[in-house]
Scaffold this motif. Structure first.
Motif, short mmCIF file in Angstrom:
data_model
loop_
_atom_site.label_atom_id
_atom_site.label_comp_id
_atom_site.label_asym_id
_atom_site.label_seq_id
_atom_site.Cartn_x
_atom_site.Cartn_y
_atom_site.Cartn_z
N GLY A 1 0.67 -1.20 0.00
CA GLY A 1 0.00 0.00 0.00
C GLY A 1 0.79 1.40 0.00
N SER B 1 -4.81 4.28 -3.81
CA SER B 1 -4.97 2.90 -3.35
C SER B 1 -6.43 2.49 -3.45
CB SER B 1 -4.45 2.75 -1.92
OG SER B 1 -5.08 3.66 -1.06
N SER C 1 -4.36 -2.57 -2.91
CA SER C 1 -3.27 -2.26 -3.84
C SER C 1 -2.99 -0.77 -3.75
CB SER C 1 -3.65 -2.65 -5.26
OG SER C 1 -4.71 -1.83 -5.73
N ALA C 2 -1.78 -0.39 -4.08
CA ALA C 2 -1.43 1.03 -4.07
C ALA C 2 -0.51 1.34 -5.23
CB ALA C 2 -0.77 1.40 -2.75
#
Length: 170
Positions: free
Chosen positions: A14, A149, A162-163
């Protein structure tokens, strides 16, 4: 190639002026109110590279007379996905047009950290076997980058966050 881009994004840890829709808004309750959040999105106008991959670019564009911010994910010259942000009365909303064919609608919440947190509100054309964008966070950083994100939910519940780190192109 697109599957590998999406998989890579899921595994990762992240300047425009203020548009007319955000100027002198009575609906803005303070520094993190909807109009200020919309103005922050409008300031992202332009092309951004993604630290995690050279194949993906993200382009923000203020459109519709300054009332909408369009976010396009580009792979080469092809648009991969699209998210539209706009004010709806006293709230900021986003509709994500996913390559899977569903359209989750998200609503912004106040974020005391200077970013924007969007949470799931509803979706159109969502099949029970599909994943869909459920949470989205956009946070400008002191160095000029932006952390974007998200969390997708699927048939088995929430996926891993997710980032992506975005940097202005050129």
């Amino acid at each position: 190639m697109m599957k590998s881009l999406m998989a890579a994004a899921m595994l990762l840890p992240g300047a425009a002026g203020m548009p007319a829709a955000a100027q002198n808004s009575e609906q803005d309750a303070g520094p993190v109110g909807p109009a200020s959040q919309f103005a922050m999105l409008a300031e992202l106008q332009g092309e951004w590279t993604v630290d995690q991959t050279e194949q993906l670019r993200i382009v923000f564009e203020v459109t519709a007379g300054g009332t909408t911010v369009m976010e396009r994910w580009m792979v080469g010259e092809r648009t991969h996905s699209l998210t539209l942000y706009h004010l709806d009365g006293a709230r900021l909303v986003a509709t994500h047009y996913c390559p899977q064919g569903n359209q989750p609608r998200l609503e912004a919440q106040a974020d005391g950290e200077g970013g924007i947190d969007f949470g799931f509100a509803s979706a159109t054309d969502l099949d029970s076997s599909e994943s869909y964008q459920h949470d989205l966070h956009i946070a400008p950083q002191a160095d000029g980058s932006v952390v974007r994100s998200e969390v997708y939910f699927g048939p088995d519940g929430p996926g891993d966050p997710s980032a992506l780190i975005l940097r202005r192109a050129g």
